[in-house]
Design a protein around this motif. Structure first.
Motif, PDB file in Angstrom:
ATOM      1  N   GLU A   6       8.854  17.002  74.765  1.00  0.00           N
ATOM      2  CA  GLU A   6      10.168  17.107  74.101  1.00  0.00           C
ATOM      3  C   GLU A   6      10.483  15.828  73.321  1.00  0.00           C
ATOM      4  N   ARG A   7      10.168  14.674  73.912  1.00  0.00           N
ATOM      5  CA  ARG A   7      10.451  13.416  73.213  1.00  0.00           C
ATOM      6  C   ARG A   7       9.603  13.297  71.950  1.00  0.00           C
ATOM      7  N   ARG A   8       8.330  13.690  72.059  1.00  0.00           N
ATOM      8  CA  ARG A   8       7.466  13.618  70.870  1.00  0.00           C
ATOM      9  C   ARG A   8       7.955  14.547  69.760  1.00  0.00           C
ATOM     10  N   PHE A   9       8.327  15.758  70.174  1.00  0.00           N
ATOM     11  CA  PHE A   9       8.751  16.712  69.138  1.00  0.00           C
ATOM     12  C   PHE A   9      10.119  16.339  68.551  1.00  0.00           C
ATOM     13  N   ALA A  10      10.931  15.634  69.318  1.00  0.00           N
ATOM     14  CA  ALA A  10      12.193  15.146  68.753  1.00  0.00           C
ATOM     15  C   ALA A  10      11.917  14.126  67.644  1.00  0.00           C
ATOM     16  N   ARG A  11      10.916  13.299  67.869  1.00  0.00           N
ATOM     17  CA  ARG A  11      10.518  12.350  66.824  1.00  0.00           C
ATOM     18  C   ARG A  11      10.017  13.085  65.586  1.00  0.00           C
ATOM     19  N   LEU A  53       0.157  19.622  76.796  1.00  0.00           N
ATOM     20  CA  LEU A  53       0.486  21.047  76.644  1.00  0.00           C
ATOM     21  C   LEU A  53      -0.065  21.846  77.828  1.00  0.00           C
ATOM     22  N   ALA A  54      -1.312  21.566  78.188  1.00  0.00           N
ATOM     23  CA  ALA A  54      -1.918  22.305  79.302  1.00  0.00           C
ATOM     24  C   ALA A  54      -1.143  22.045  80.595  1.00  0.00           C
ATOM     25  N   ASP A  55      -0.789  20.776  80.841  1.00  0.00           N
ATOM     26  CA  ASP A  55      -0.025  20.456  82.051  1.00  0.00           C
ATOM     27  C   ASP A  55       1.334  21.146  82.034  1.00  0.00           C
ATOM     28  N   ALA A  56       2.011  21.063  80.886  1.00  0.00           N
ATOM     29  CA  ALA A  56       3.348  21.653  80.797  1.00  0.00           C
ATOM     30  C   ALA A  56       3.279  23.162  81.017  1.00  0.00           C
ATOM     31  N   HIS A  60       6.068  27.184  73.859  1.00  0.00           N
ATOM     32  CA  HIS A  60       5.257  28.117  73.086  1.00  0.00           C
ATOM     33  C   HIS A  60       5.207  27.702  71.613  1.00  0.00           C
ATOM     34  N   GLU A  61       6.353  27.275  71.085  1.00  0.00           N
ATOM     35  CA  GLU A  61       6.398  26.820  69.686  1.00  0.00           C
ATOM     36  C   GLU A  61       5.657  25.505  69.505  1.00  0.00           C
ATOM     37  N   MET A  62       5.703  24.654  70.526  1.00  0.00           N
ATOM     38  CA  MET A  62       4.929  23.401  70.452  1.00  0.00           C
ATOM     39  C   MET A  62       3.434  23.728  70.366  1.00  0.00           C
ATOM     40  N   ARG A  63       3.005  24.641  71.217  1.00  0.00           N
ATOM     41  CA  ARG A  63       1.599  25.059  71.220  1.00  0.00           C
ATOM     42  C   ARG A  63       1.216  25.628  69.856  1.00  0.00           C
ATOM     43  N   ARG A  64       2.093  26.456  69.301  1.00  0.00           N
ATOM     44  CA  ARG A  64       1.812  27.054  68.003  1.00  0.00           C
ATOM     45  C   ARG A  64       1.659  25.972  66.927  1.00  0.00           C
ATOM     46  N   ALA A  65       2.584  25.016  66.918  1.00  0.00           N
ATOM     47  CA  ALA A  65       2.513  23.927  65.932  1.00  0.00           C
ATOM     48  C   ALA A  65       1.224  23.134  66.118  1.00  0.00           C
ATOM     49  N   TYR A  66       0.882  22.891  67.369  1.00  0.00           N
ATOM     50  CA  TYR A  66      -0.335  22.128  67.673  1.00  0.00           C
ATOM     51  C   TYR A  66      -1.578  22.885  67.206  1.00  0.00           C
ATOM     52  N   LEU A  67      -1.622  24.187  67.477  1.00  0.00           N
ATOM     53  CA  LEU A  67      -2.762  25.000  67.035  1.00  0.00           C
ATOM     54  C   LEU A  67      -2.913  24.968  65.515  1.00  0.00           C
ATOM     55  N   HIS A  68      -1.804  25.163  64.817  1.00  0.00           N
ATOM     56  CA  HIS A  68      -1.884  25.128  63.347  1.00  0.00           C
ATOM     57  C   HIS A  68      -2.360  23.765  62.860  1.00  0.00           C
ATOM     58  N   ALA A  69      -1.902  22.702  63.510  1.00  0.00           N
ATOM     59  CA  ALA A  69      -2.232  21.347  63.028  1.00  0.00           C
ATOM     60  C   ALA A  69      -3.654  20.952  63.363  1.00  0.00           C
ATOM     61  N   THR A  70      -4.199  21.501  64.444  1.00  0.00           N
ATOM     62  CA  THR A  70      -5.532  21.059  64.877  1.00  0.00           C
ATOM     63  C   THR A  70      -6.643  22.063  64.556  1.00  0.00           C
ATOM     64  N   ALA A  71      -6.262  23.280  64.162  1.00  0.00           N
ATOM     65  CA  ALA A  71      -7.284  24.320  63.962  1.00  0.00           C
ATOM     66  C   ALA A  71      -8.217  23.988  62.799  1.00  0.00           C
ATOM     67  N   TRP A  79      19.681  22.883  71.220  1.00  0.00           N
ATOM     68  CA  TRP A  79      18.235  22.736  71.082  1.00  0.00           C
ATOM     69  C   TRP A  79      17.820  22.082  69.767  1.00  0.00           C
ATOM     70  N   LEU A  80      18.786  21.633  68.993  1.00  0.00           N
ATOM     71  CA  LEU A  80      18.443  20.996  67.717  1.00  0.00           C
ATOM     72  C   LEU A  80      17.516  19.813  67.969  1.00  0.00           C
ATOM     73  N   GLY A  81      16.524  19.669  67.115  1.00  0.00           N
ATOM     74  CA  GLY A  81      15.531  18.614  67.310  1.00  0.00           C
ATOM     75  C   GLY A  81      14.294  19.110  68.038  1.00  0.00           C
ATOM     76  N   GLN A  82      14.368  20.313  68.593  1.00  0.00           N
ATOM     77  CA  GLN A  82      13.204  20.904  69.270  1.00  0.00           C
ATOM     78  C   GLN A  82      12.707  22.115  68.468  1.00  0.00           C
ATOM     79  N   PRO A  83      11.419  22.422  68.564  1.00  0.00           N
ATOM     80  CA  PRO A  83      10.862  23.547  67.786  1.00  0.00           C
ATOM     81  C   PRO A  83      11.581  24.870  68.045  1.00  0.00           C
ATOM     82  N   VAL A  84      12.040  25.098  69.271  1.00  0.00           N
ATOM     83  CA  VAL A  84      12.670  26.385  69.581  1.00  0.00           C
ATOM     84  C   VAL A  84      13.994  26.579  68.843  1.00  0.00           C
ATOM     85  N   SER A  85      14.547  25.483  68.326  1.00  0.00           N
ATOM     86  CA  SER A  85      15.819  25.613  67.583  1.00  0.00           C
ATOM     87  C   SER A  85      15.583  26.099  66.165  1.00  0.00           C
ATOM     88  N   GLU A  86      14.333  26.126  65.737  1.00  0.00           N
ATOM     89  CA  GLU A  86      14.092  26.420  64.328  1.00  0.00           C
ATOM     90  C   GLU A  86      14.245  27.897  63.986  1.00  0.00           C
TER      91      GLU A  86
END
Lengths: 497, 497
Positions: free
Chosen positions: B8-13, B64-67, B82-93, B278-285
């Motif tokens: 959450e802290r990373r995604f807020a950044r 992500l795996a731990d969470a 789930h949205e964090m995972r999605r963003a990560y997949l798109h960025a690393t795929a 939830w502003l600042g987190q992916p789920v708020s988008e």
């Protein structure tokens, strides 16, 4: 890639973040809707943290040490490396917990100050200001150790790289001797000048803006790489290729905004003239706040309040606003723009009395940081300074030691740069006029290009290649000399009419 | 701190950087002086790299795996993860060298396109467009592997998370059946309607702006957290707490800018209504581009082009511009705002013919990504689509397959969201009107609050809590249904007058 090259890439990133911050801060002051303030604070804080992390990265110590052993670096690269080291020292000298404690204390103190100032209630400010001072002294000690200078100089170094109190003490002592007697002479002489005739408004904002744009263009401001906008507190900010200055208009009086615009234009010309091939690197940056203030005061005080310029500007102003009569003649405008009147408030002070405000603050902050004085004694010492230098009795701390945000805001060691800037401006202008006999005729026809060309070559395009004192010496042939400034004041306020 | 909290802290950044980028991009389109473009590009690129580095940090896979094994997460936290995972997949795929090759190819192709389009020269574009397509197919393959879907769906997922071609094929097939016959009926019926009377200008920009602000306020736009400005290409951008929309004014015709403003206001209401906590987190988008477009089209097409709204708006428009006579009556304005006319250019298309433009592009890009078709066949296939769906003969590729920047710009899989948005808008509006019988009377008196209140609850405040199809089902009681959209079109264009 060499250590030096790796550092260049890192600092280019830091510069890009700094430019992004500059635009966001400009937006905050000019256009941001009020409800966006918290989100904006988050954006600014995040970018500052990222920039700080890049600057204090674990690798940087080794990279700097390795780069400092590289032998093939040019003068510019060496100077660039020196500025990288300086930035690194400032960023790493202070422990993180002290940085954070200071940041919180400053926020609190600024909030208290917003209530204490209008109420003239120094006792209300005292506890939080003591906290700020206490932390500033700790920061000063930590930086002094890293930089190898006195604690006060360590704070000063943030604004005035390499600044030292010996030089400041010397030139300020000169001024202190000179000012009270000179001020009496000026006030005496002013009595025999004709009265200043008022200019009749209203002066529409759009017309004022158009006049400002015209004068900025005359002074050489590049609107392809900058803007003029409105904000409550005028400033020059923005980014490297995008210098944005602001002003505030009063429809009853155009003269302040116009001269304010020219002041900020001086800052902007410095930014727009930084060395092109080094932009994005620390060595491209302006050489400290005294030199920055010298550029704004050179344009405002030396050039635009000169009789030569006002002869050119008077009919332009008159025609802009459809004015007529003797109030719009250069003589009257010159008297208006050179009126001297001792007052309590620094930001309203004229060219002659302004240094008195600085001398007082410099002595006090130096003593407070050194621990030679406590904050309890601040109001009394302040008021005594105003009495001895300007002959004024401060009625209330609102008009005394509560007026500025600098100390509550954690900007200790900043004040002397205003008057160092004024003296530097006089010395540079004098050198420019002597070096190129087209400078004054240019100003007299509203063409600043000979002046700006000299400044570009001798100051702007040098960036941070040289220490400030060396830069001044190369440009003017001598170190900072209060005499040139005094000669300028004498010439304008005792001889010119 | 738990793995989830660290994320959450990373995604807020990341969100704060994204907001900073939003403001800088807004500034680039609205106010930036031209000479600042290179510096701005550097700032944007630097912030994007920093954001990408945070998103693809080595730790994130483990976090992500731990969470994902944490058991105490709420529904919102799980959706956020789930949205964090999605963003990560798109960025690393996609391998870095492929990302960079694509970025360079897109820049080149966009530059060629700027020459090829006005010249109608498809052959000129072909080599660089082939390069882009080739790289897009590689990206699609890489993402398809990571996301577990078809290559085309992997591209679509960037804009429409979880979007699938089965659904799109189904609803688009429905439309394809419906459109040509329906269009003939509409055109026939239009012939017997009274002629559209022209509105006489000029319509001063300041008056248009004031009218726009008034209508935005009526629709519920919060000016405390947003702005209206001018740009060449209208958009809705800015930051989370600072939603900035733009328009472009034509003093000879106010009707386009006004409806454009209402379109962007629909986007803005979505952004301003995202879940506060939830502003600042992916789920708020916002939940993808189809839903985003549904909100703009809901306000523009469903609400503001309705007879009910135009009855309210007609006298306001008339009084704003000091107009008079029958041209300013609601009947005439309604005919003007619902005029149907097949044409070559998508961005100029009316509500009825717009989907035809999308059906053509969707089929073509799907076939091109699948390798079922080559770019050599693109102009012919395009022109055949225009003939069969709209009965038009494309005279020149400038009016055909060269008109949009999407493909040269690397936005493959974007086009279907326009028409999915139009269908979703109809279905949501229909549900809102049925759920609250105050919605239509509100619109009829210029008060959108019942409508917006329903949207806030059912769409905006849900952020990305649910998949788009589930969100639509919960809000309207059924999956996406082309029938509602067709009913809306039939009611407006065959029954209403």
């Amino acid at each position: 890639m060499s250590a030096y090259q790796t550092l260049e890439r890192r600092f280019a990133r830091i510069a890009a973040i700094s430019d992004a911050l500059g635009i966001l801060q400009w937006d905050t002051e000019t256009l941001m809707p009020p409800g966006a303030a918290d989100g904006r604070a988050e954006q600014l804080a995040t970018l500052k943290v990222l920039s700080h992390e890049l600057l204090t990265d674990d690798d940087n110590a080794d990279l700097l040490a390795d780069a400092e052993h590289e032998t093939a670096l040019s003068d510019w690269q060496q100077a660039n490396l020196h500025e990288m080291r300086r930035a690194y020292l400032h960023a790493t000298a202070v422990p993180t917990d002290l940085v954070e404690a200071n940041s919180r204390a400053v926020s609190r103190c600024e909030m208290v100050w917003r209530d204490a100032r209008p109420a003239g209630d120094f006792a209300l400010l005292l506890p939080s200001l003591s906290e700020v001072l206490n932390l500033q002294r700790q920061i000063a000690d930590a930086k002094a150790e890293a930089l190898g200078c006195s604690p006060y100089e360590a704070l000063l170094d943030t604004y005035e790289p390499g600044g030292n109190t010996d030089t400041i003490d010397r030139v300020f002592a000169d001024l202190r001797q000179f000012l009270p007697g000179f001020l009496s002479q000026v006030l005496e002489r002013q009595k025999i000048l004709p009265d200043i005739l008022p200019l009749k408004g209203p002066f529409p904002v759009e017309t004022q803006r158009a006049l400002g744009v015209r004068m900025m263009s005359a002074a050489g401001f590049d609107f392809n790489k900058g803007r003029l906008d409105i904000s409550l507190h005028p400033f020059c900010g923005g980014a490297t290729h995008d210098v944005r200055l602001t002003t505030r208009y009063d429809e009853a009086d155009f003269t302040k905004a116009l001269m304010g615009v020219m002041h900020e234009t001086g800052h902007a010309l410095y930014e727009q003239g930084r060395p092109t091939e080094w932009l994005g690197q620390p060595v491209s940056e302006a050489r400290g706040m005294s030199l920055h203030e010298s550029q704004s005061l050179l344009i405002e005080m030396q050039a635009c309040r000169s009789r030569a310029f006002l002869e050119f500007a008077a009919p332009v102003m008159r025609d802009s606003f459809g004015g007529s009569g003797p109030a719009w003649e250069a003589d009257n405008l010159h008297r208006l723009y050179t009126k001297v009147e001792p007052g309590f408030i620094r930001v309203d002070a004229d060219e002659v009395t302004y240094p008195a405000h600085i001398l007082i603050r410099y002595d006090l902050e130096k003593a407070l940081i050194a621990g030679d004085m406590t904050l309890n004694d601040l109001p009394g010492a302040w008021n005594e300074g105003m009495r001895s230098l300007l002959g004024l009795t401060v009625p209330n701390d609102r008009f005394g030691c509560l007026q500025d945000i600098h100390w509550p805001g954690g900007a200790w060691g900043y004040f002397p740069t205003y008057t160092l800037g004024a003296m530097t401006a006089a010395q540079l202008f004098d050198a420019a006029v002597r070096a190129d006999d087209g400078v004054m005729p240019g100003i007299a026809r509203g063409d600043f290009s000979p002046l700006v060309s000299w400044l570009r070559t001798n100051i702007h395009a040098k960036g941070s290649l040289l220490p400030a004192d060396e830069l001044l010496k190369q440009a003017t042939g001598r170190p900072l000399d209060a005499g040139v400034y005094q000669k300028h004041l004498a010439s304008r306020y005792l001889e010119d009419a």
